[in-house]
Design a protein around this motif. Structure first.
Motif, PDB file in Angstrom:
ATOM      1  N   THR A 353       0.833  -1.203   0.000  1.00  0.00           N
ATOM      2  CA  THR A 353       0.000   0.000   0.000  1.00  0.00           C
ATOM      3  C   THR A 353       0.867   1.252   0.000  1.00  0.00           C
ATOM      4  N   ASN A 354       1.939   1.246   0.801  1.00  0.00           N
ATOM      5  CA  ASN A 354       2.858   2.386   0.846  1.00  0.00           C
ATOM      6  C   ASN A 354       3.515   2.627  -0.509  1.00  0.00           C
ATOM      7  N   MET A 355       3.892   1.541  -1.187  1.00  0.00           N
ATOM      8  CA  MET A 355       4.537   1.662  -2.487  1.00  0.00           C
ATOM      9  C   MET A 355       3.568   2.207  -3.533  1.00  0.00           C
ATOM     10  N   GLU A 356       2.322   1.712  -3.494  1.00  0.00           N
ATOM     11  CA  GLU A 356       1.316   2.205  -4.439  1.00  0.00           C
ATOM     12  C   GLU A 356       1.018   3.682  -4.210  1.00  0.00           C
ATOM     13  N   LYS A 357       0.969   4.069  -2.932  1.00  0.00           N
ATOM     14  CA  LYS A 357       0.748   5.471  -2.604  1.00  0.00           C
ATOM     15  C   LYS A 357       1.897   6.331  -3.113  1.00  0.00           C
ATOM     16  N   GLY A 358       3.120   5.807  -2.976  1.00  0.00           N
ATOM     17  CA  GLY A 358       4.290   6.543  -3.457  1.00  0.00           C
ATOM     18  C   GLY A 358       4.239   6.750  -4.961  1.00  0.00           C
TER      19      GLY A 358
END
Length: 362
Positions: A353-358
């Motif tokens: 999720t953090n990577m997709e948000k980034g």
């Protein structure tokens, strides 16, 4: 923003072997036997290779991991295409899974199934090393097998728990306890490791609101878009409208209102002896309790062997199994990685999720 044709790479997850005197290295080894985990993450096992080999002897397996002594910094490009060059280190391709060797006390000198300074020192030094890896953007998630807190302090750790160590290292504020996850039920508490007699002085509106906002924020990172949160009372029967205790009237109810004013789906306070009965019947995703055992007794009764502890609020997801080192069965090879696998899945999901948000922010 990345185009749909550019596939995201897998997050890089560091896995700490845990206390050499307990079941941590054994269940880590058994976790590594589950081949499907390699589809979820680039895995870096972190710890003393001798401890890992000892655990393999106990479990009866022979997993061959490339051994490395340092880890390159991650690229901020989250596509597989952009990441390939970051795998090159010292003119060699970095292969996953691998073991980042961090030599400590010879495991032959660590008594199995017992509290010891030697085991605690190894854990403390490894945690300190991994926190630096996080700060240097070298891993995107941290999973650790269990260790003994008494050994940790004997080994030189100046903190009462690893959670306090994490908070101090990353200068985290307004987080008052860990999060516990059992399947899809999340719980956290307003007070944690303090004496029961001291609990009432911490049951204050702002602290309660911060705790509700904290679990709401962390659940959204996990991918639950609109968490529904039940907030527990402190006193029996919810204080009976002030008949025996005013915490519900003066602090808990106003804190719930404060959260709802911020568009957080918080409800309560509900009597603590029935709050968990509402979870399934009324569709709550989480329970915020007022103190440690109020929430822990319920979740451990419901599924101790599957429980996950999430150290929320950190720069990357940090989790472990809810159970401990199980000294009574250490060295027998019978411990199972059920909860550790559940914790691994939580770390991977939040890291993704953090990577997709980034990517969305680019």
């Amino acid at each position: 923003m990345k185009t749909s044709s550019q596939k995201l790479r897998k997050p890089r997850i560091g896995i700490m072997l845990g206390d050499a005197a307990g079941i941590g290295p054994e269940i880590t080894t058994k976790l590594l036997l589950q081949e499907e985990i390699y589809e979820q993450a680039e895995i870096v096992v972190i710890g003393d290779n001798r401890v890992f080999q000892q655990a393999q002897n106990i479990v009866g397996t022979n997993i061959q991991l490339p051994i490395i002594n340092e880890l390159p910094k991650l690229s901020f490009d989250n596509s597989c295409e952009g990441h390939e060059t970051e795998k090159k280190h010292q003119n060699e391709v970095l292969h996953f899974p691998c073991l980042l060797n961090l030599p400590g006390e010879d495991p032959e000198n660590i008594p199995v199934g017992k509290v010891s300074k030697e085991a605690g020192s190894g854990v403390y030094n490894t945690i300190d090393f991994i926190l630096k890896l996080i700060k240097e953007h070298k891993i995107e998630g941290f999973l650790f097998a269990p260790f003994n807190k008494e050994s940790l302090q004997l080994g030189g750790c100046p903190y009462h728990s690893e959670f306090l160590m994490f908070m101090d290292y990353f200068n985290i504020k307004k987080v008052h306890g860990e999060i516990n996850i059992l399947d899809e039920l999340w719980t956290t508490r307003v007070t944690s490791h303090i004496a029961v007699k001291d609990i009432p002085q911490f049951i204050k509106k702002q602290r309660i609101y911060e705790t509700v906002a904290f679990i709401n924020r962390e659940m959204k990172k996990y991918g639950i878009s609109n968490p529904k949160i039940a907030v527990s009372a402190l006193n029996p029967h919810g204080g009976e409208n002030g008949l025996f205790g005013r915490e519900e009237l003066d602090d808990i109810e106003p804190a719930v209102k404060m959260a709802r004013d911020e568009n957080i789906e918080a409800y309560g306070p509900f009597p603590c002896d029935t709050v968990f009965l509402r979870v399934e019947k009324e569709g709550y995703h989480a329970v915020v309790s007022m103190y440690h055992d109020q929430g822990q007794v319920a979740t451990k009764l419901l599924g101790f062997e599957r429980g996950v502890t999430l150290h929320g609020g950190m720069p990357v997801p940090v989790a472990t199994c809810a159970h401990g080192t199980a000294f009574d069965i250490a060295g027998k090879g019978i411990a199972q990685p059920t909860a550790l696998r559940a914790a691994f899945d939580v770390v991977c999901r939040i890291a993704n999720t953090n990577m997709e948000k980034g990517n969305d922010e680019k």
